[in-house]
Scaffold this motif. Structure first.
Motif, PDB file in Angstrom:
ATOM      1  N   LEU A 193      -2.378  -0.233  20.654  1.00 31.55           N
ATOM      2  CA  LEU A 193      -1.719  -1.111  21.615  1.00 31.55           C
ATOM      3  C   LEU A 193      -2.071  -2.581  21.401  1.00 31.55           C
ATOM      4  O   LEU A 193      -1.349  -3.468  21.846  1.00 31.55           O
ATOM      5  N   THR A 194      -3.195  -2.826  20.749  1.00 30.30           N
ATOM      6  CA  THR A 194      -3.636  -4.209  20.542  1.00 30.30           C
ATOM      7  C   THR A 194      -3.032  -4.837  19.295  1.00 30.30           C
ATOM      8  O   THR A 194      -3.259  -6.027  19.047  1.00 30.30           O
ATOM      9  N   PHE A 211       6.058   1.939  18.168  1.00 28.97           N
ATOM     10  CA  PHE A 211       6.256   2.322  19.561  1.00 28.97           C
ATOM     11  C   PHE A 211       5.315   3.440  20.006  1.00 28.97           C
ATOM     12  O   PHE A 211       5.148   3.668  21.198  1.00 28.97           O
ATOM     13  N   PRO A 227       1.957   4.034  20.119  1.00 29.89           N
ATOM     14  CA  PRO A 227       0.817   3.847  21.029  1.00 29.89           C
ATOM     15  C   PRO A 227       1.231   3.741  22.487  1.00 29.89           C
ATOM     16  O   PRO A 227       0.680   4.450  23.345  1.00 29.89           O
ATOM     17  N   PHE A 228       2.188   2.885  22.782  1.00 23.73           N
ATOM     18  CA  PHE A 228       2.620   2.750  24.177  1.00 23.73           C
ATOM     19  C   PHE A 228       3.303   4.018  24.673  1.00 23.73           C
ATOM     20  O   PHE A 228       3.035   4.486  25.796  1.00 23.73           O
ATOM     21  N   ALA A 229       4.197   4.579  23.863  1.00 23.62           N
ATOM     22  CA  ALA A 229       4.958   5.750  24.298  1.00 23.62           C
ATOM     23  C   ALA A 229       4.047   6.948  24.552  1.00 23.62           C
ATOM     24  O   ALA A 229       4.224   7.674  25.541  1.00 23.62           O
ATOM     25  N   MET A 264       0.825   6.831  25.342  1.00 30.49           N
ATOM     26  CA  MET A 264       0.042   6.542  26.540  1.00 30.49           C
ATOM     27  C   MET A 264       0.879   6.749  27.805  1.00 30.49           C
ATOM     28  O   MET A 264       0.384   7.231  28.826  1.00 30.49           O
ATOM     29  N   TRP A 265       2.156   6.378  27.733  1.00 30.36           N
ATOM     30  CA  TRP A 265       3.055   6.545  28.879  1.00 30.36           C
ATOM     31  C   TRP A 265       3.196   8.024  29.246  1.00 30.36           C
ATOM     32  O   TRP A 265       3.064   8.402  30.405  1.00 30.36           O
ATOM     33  N   LEU A 287      11.032   5.883  29.885  1.00 32.79           N
ATOM     34  CA  LEU A 287      10.520   5.546  28.554  1.00 32.79           C
ATOM     35  C   LEU A 287      11.662   5.288  27.584  1.00 32.79           C
ATOM     36  O   LEU A 287      11.609   4.334  26.794  1.00 32.79           O
ATOM     37  N   TRP A 332      13.634  -2.532  23.925  1.00 33.36           N
ATOM     38  CA  TRP A 332      12.776  -3.146  22.906  1.00 33.36           C
ATOM     39  C   TRP A 332      13.402  -3.056  21.523  1.00 33.36           C
ATOM     40  O   TRP A 332      13.286  -3.991  20.721  1.00 33.36           O
TER      41      TRP A 332
END
Length: 274
Positions: A112-113, A147, A149-151, A153-154, A196, A203
């Motif tokens: 994510l970073t 996408f 990492p965010f997906a 985690m979501w 999501l 995006w």
């Protein structure tokens, strides 16, 4: 009662101010787009003769019919694949919790970073070695990976809040892991999945940097990526640039308005579970 009334009115005033701050840039774009091409409008002055044909000119000049097709091809390839992989990984990390899951979880957090700008150079050379430069795959494959990492985690945040009793009852009835995933958890995850998908759609549609660096042909880029070529052609024509920007923003606005209930439902669901 007086204090509650004051808080109620204060909340309304703040919402109105926030709404105005959000809407004003779009109003400015719209008003500017109606001025005569080649002019330099100042402020929010409504033109004496609105040039509605600026939108037609921008659409034709940027060849947006071909760009729409290219953007939808990229969307169809990126969004379903990213949602599928993220759902499987989120279910494993959030519900099955396998050995070593925490290490994988930390790896996704570190992902994510990573900003797109920080990896664009090595990504360019990697895509070139794969022979995918100037193809839509040069946008599709990196976006799916970026996408994740965010997906993940979501979806993990959703599955980790699912009641354990529900899964235990299904296990007692003889449900396998796949049946538990497909027949129990997926139907209950529609708000999280749809929200999501909306985010990934927005995006992907607005992806600019990857499209500009990895694809030379404007007709193989996303709509936002093609704006760079349009800007190079009409860099000094502010009204046409504003008209083109609004045309690019319109599909994302329509998608969000259509599916906003699913998006809000997922956010509210997460807040109630939290």
């Amino acid at each position: 009662m007086i204090v509650r009334a004051r808080e109620k009115w204060l909340g309304r005033v703040l919402l109105i101010i926030l709404m105005l701050v959000t809407i004003m840039p779009f109003i400015s774009l719209f008003v500017t787009a109606l001025h005569a091409p080649g002019t330099y409008p100042s402020g929010l002055e409504w033109p004496a003769e609105p040039r509605w044909d600026n939108f037609v000119t921008a659409f034709q000049s940027a060849n947006m019919a071909a760009l729409l097709g290219s953007s939808f091809l990229i969307e169809i390839a990126v969004v379903p694949a990213a949602v599928l992989f993220a759902t499987l990984a989120g279910f494993a990390l959030g519900h099955l919790r396998p050995a070593g899951g925490r290490i994988v979880f930390v790896a996704f957090i570190l992902g994510l970073t990573l900003p797109f700008e920080g990896i664009i150079t090595p990504l360019y050379f990697q895509i070139r070695e794969m022979g995918l430069l100037n193809t839509r795959w040069a946008i599709i494959l990196p976006l799916i990976g970026l996408f994740m990492p965010f997906a993940v985690m979501w979806m993990r945040a959703h599955f980790i809040t699912m009641p354990a009793d529900l899964s235990e009852a299904a296990r007692m009835d003889g449900a396998t892991t796949w049946q538990l995933f497909w027949r129990i958890h997926i139907p209950l995850s529609v708000p999280a999945l749809s929200s999501l998908a909306i985010l990934l759609f927005l995006w992907t549609w607005n992806q600019f940097l990857l499209a500009i660096v990895l694809v030379n042909d404007p007709e193989k880029r996303t709509m936002a990526g093609a704006l760079g070529a349009f800007q190079g052609q009409y860099g000094t024509d502010i009204p046409l640039l504003c008209a083109g920007s609004l045309l690019i923003l319109t599909p994302t606005l329509i998608i969000f308005l259509i599916f906003q209930r699913h998006f809000v439902s997922a956010l509210m669901q997460g807040s109630l579970k939290g």
